[in-house]
Enzyme design. Structure first.
Site, PDB file in Angstrom:
ATOM      1  N   CYS A 161      41.098  45.741  45.359  1.00  9.68           N
ATOM      2  CA  CYS A 161      41.095  44.497  46.122  1.00  9.68           C
ATOM      3  C   CYS A 161      39.937  44.560  47.115  1.00  9.68           C
ATOM      4  CB  CYS A 161      42.439  44.237  46.810  1.00  9.68           C
ATOM      5  SG  CYS A 161      42.827  45.318  48.196  1.00  9.68           S
ATOM      6  N   ASN A 184      41.299  47.285  50.387  1.00  7.28           N
ATOM      7  CA  ASN A 184      42.171  48.420  50.069  1.00  7.28           C
ATOM      8  C   ASN A 184      43.159  48.717  51.193  1.00  7.28           C
ATOM      9  OD1 ASN A 184      41.880  51.957  49.377  1.00  7.28           O
ATOM     10  ND2 ASN A 184      43.106  50.489  48.267  1.00  7.28           N
ATOM     11  N   CYS A 216      45.817  46.008  51.687  1.00  2.88           N
ATOM     12  CA  CYS A 216      46.972  45.132  51.421  1.00  2.88           C
ATOM     13  C   CYS A 216      47.347  45.160  49.937  1.00  2.88           C
ATOM     14  CB  CYS A 216      46.690  43.688  51.845  1.00  2.88           C
ATOM     15  SG  CYS A 216      46.482  43.441  53.620  1.00  2.88           S
ATOM     16  N   ARG A 217      46.681  44.336  49.143  1.00  2.00           N
ATOM     17  CA  ARG A 217      47.110  44.123  47.760  1.00  2.00           C
ATOM     18  C   ARG A 217      47.006  45.353  46.872  1.00  2.00           C
ATOM     19  NH1 ARG A 217      43.320  39.276  46.485  1.00  2.00           N
ATOM     20  NH2 ARG A 217      42.023  40.613  47.796  1.00  2.00           N
ATOM     21  N   SER A 218      45.846  46.004  46.845  1.00  2.00           N
ATOM     22  CA  SER A 218      45.717  47.133  45.917  1.00  2.00           C
ATOM     23  C   SER A 218      46.612  48.306  46.296  1.00  2.00           C
ATOM     24  CB  SER A 218      44.254  47.547  45.721  1.00  2.00           C
ATOM     25  OG  SER A 218      43.656  47.995  46.916  1.00  2.00           O
ATOM     26  N   ASP A 237      45.070  36.827  49.016  1.00  2.00           N
ATOM     27  CA  ASP A 237      44.962  37.911  49.978  1.00  2.00           C
ATOM     28  C   ASP A 237      45.822  37.607  51.201  1.00  2.00           C
ATOM     29  OD1 ASP A 237      44.244  39.940  51.707  1.00  2.00           O
ATOM     30  OD2 ASP A 237      42.114  39.837  51.180  1.00  2.00           O
TER      31      ASP A 237
END
Length: 142
Positions: free
Chosen positions: A8, A11, A13-15, A116
């Protein structure tokens, strides 16, 4: 061993959410020893930072710990090491393609962008998207 990398923007939040959700899923499925799972950023903005506190809280609300994560940027060595590299949104894909124009194996995490939550704040929706994508990946790779 199947090696999976999630990507993401920062690195934080999402990933990393995807990393720790999928690690939890493979552990519960009794196949953790068959997978290596990690996450990275396309940017350098958050290097060394832990999982963003609201993302950490969302994971914790579902019983998932995110340990001692430190954001890092994707490298050319990652392209060689990982079997599957999943990006979270089309902006990540474009950045990956500009960084590594010769690499053609990047995969979308979902058929749509995972928004995001750092910018829009809805970590529960991100959880739903991440859980959906991880379940799909696990089913495909089991």
């Amino acid at each position: 061993m199947t090696k999976i990398l999630f990507v993401c923007h920062g690195n934080i939040c999402r990933s990393p959410m995807a990393e720790f959700v999928l690690k939890d899923m493979v552990k519960k499925a009794g196949v953790a020893d068959k997978f290596q799972i990690a996450s990275v950023a396309v940017s350098r903005e958050e290097l060394g930072n832990p999982v963003y506190p609201p993302a950490r809280r969302e994971l914790a609300a579902h019983g998932i710990s995110c340990g001692h994560h430190a954001a890092r940027q994707i490298t050319a060595a990652d392209l060689e090491h990982y079997d599957y590299i999943y990006y979270m949104d089309s902006a990540n894909r474009r950045r990956l393609e500009s960084m590594f124009p010769e690499y053609k194996e990047f995969r979308p995490f979902l058929s749509r962008d995972v928004a995001d939550p750092y910018y829009y704040g809805n970590f529960s929706q991100t959880w739903t998207d991440i859980e959906e994508g991880c379940r799909r990946i696990l089913e495909e790779l089991k």
